[in-house]
Design an enzyme around this catalytic site. Sequence first.
Site, mmCIF file in Angstrom:
data_model
loop_
_atom_site.group_PDB
_atom_site.id
_atom_site.type_symbol
_atom_site.label_atom_id
_atom_site.label_comp_id
_atom_site.label_asym_id
_atom_site.label_seq_id
_atom_site.Cartn_x
_atom_site.Cartn_y
_atom_site.Cartn_z
ATOM 1 N N GLU A 99 -66.494 8.365 -21.855
ATOM 2 C CA GLU A 99 -67.725 9.037 -22.000
ATOM 3 C C GLU A 99 -68.735 8.206 -22.755
ATOM 4 O O GLU A 99 -68.527 7.219 -23.521
ATOM 5 C CB GLU A 99 -67.305 10.267 -23.064
ATOM 6 N N CYS A 125 -58.868 5.996 -4.194
ATOM 7 C CA CYS A 125 -59.672 5.146 -3.144
ATOM 8 C C CYS A 125 -60.680 5.878 -2.337
ATOM 9 O O CYS A 125 -61.367 5.432 -1.499
ATOM 10 C CB CYS A 125 -58.781 4.239 -2.512
#
Length: 346
Positions: A99, A125
């Site tokens: 964060e 991916c």
Amino acid sequence: MNLRFDRVCLHAFGHALPPVALSSTAIEERLGPLYERLKLPAGRLELMTGIGSRRLWPPGTRPSDGAAAAGAAAIAHAGIDLDALECLLFTSVSRDMMEPATAAFVHRTLGLPPSCLLFDISNACLGFLDGMVMLANMLELGQVRSGLVVAGETAEDLVASTLQHLLADTTLTRKTIKPLFASLTIGSGAVALVMTRSDYLDTGHYLRGGACRANTAHNDLCQGGQNAEQGTLMSTDSEQLLEKGIETAAACWTSFRESLGWELNSIDRFFCHQVGKAHAQMLFETLRLDPAKNFETLPTLGNVGSVSAPITMALGIEQGALMPGQRAAILGIGSGINALMLGIDW
């Protein structure tokens, strides 16, 4: 789920390649004690994977650094004003921290407007391709006129932790090292793409749609993360992941063809997520595709996570492998297992 778009334009990609090239030979030299103890033949890594080298960033490089560099290049190629960008999506496996969103760091570095919607997307991916779909949906609905998708993968910690673990654990055998070896195929890199509504800025390059498939019964075949003692590590059952990944891709390919109604011979070029030469060979054999139409970066870049398929397309365009008026398909497969395939009229 099948996807169709009528108003989504793509601009030229931007990309950033790390300056450090790490060869498979150099990796094996570092693993000399392990190779000697297990009597592994030199050249095994490149022979098995088809990867001669992968790229790495200098120490201290954050995912947002590479993503911002690629983003700046994409914006310059598009010739679009910063104030016109209404959405920013960061899509890598790698992140600066938990964060805030890594997109916040890219936003600040690029100087994008305060009205720009920004957030992270994570899907192994497939993150960048998912980002393209999310932005395309917003463009199609008229919620935004333009936006930017970025990704910056940093493989340095994974490679270093894997090498350290392979050398430190003297109980490893030829069998038990297999889940760790896939981590040595990973490389770093960054890519970005500006997308616009055709009635706002028409490039003549269009995202037409695609299809996706999930096969989450096999989400245990490739898992990675961090811990305080061993750093970043990934465990991969390469043989099973190959089998189940191709199985998922085959189902996705059928839906892709049905969704877009494309004839096989109408597709001029394929850009795939790059895992290894065995994966590419089996994928094209299973889908009955012409391997001559596959543009590869695997030998020099390795597996670059979410950056892999789009940076392969970016380099393919730069090298004249895809020309205006031609048609391309991006074939993405990620751990989870998920497959996402997108069709593009370039």
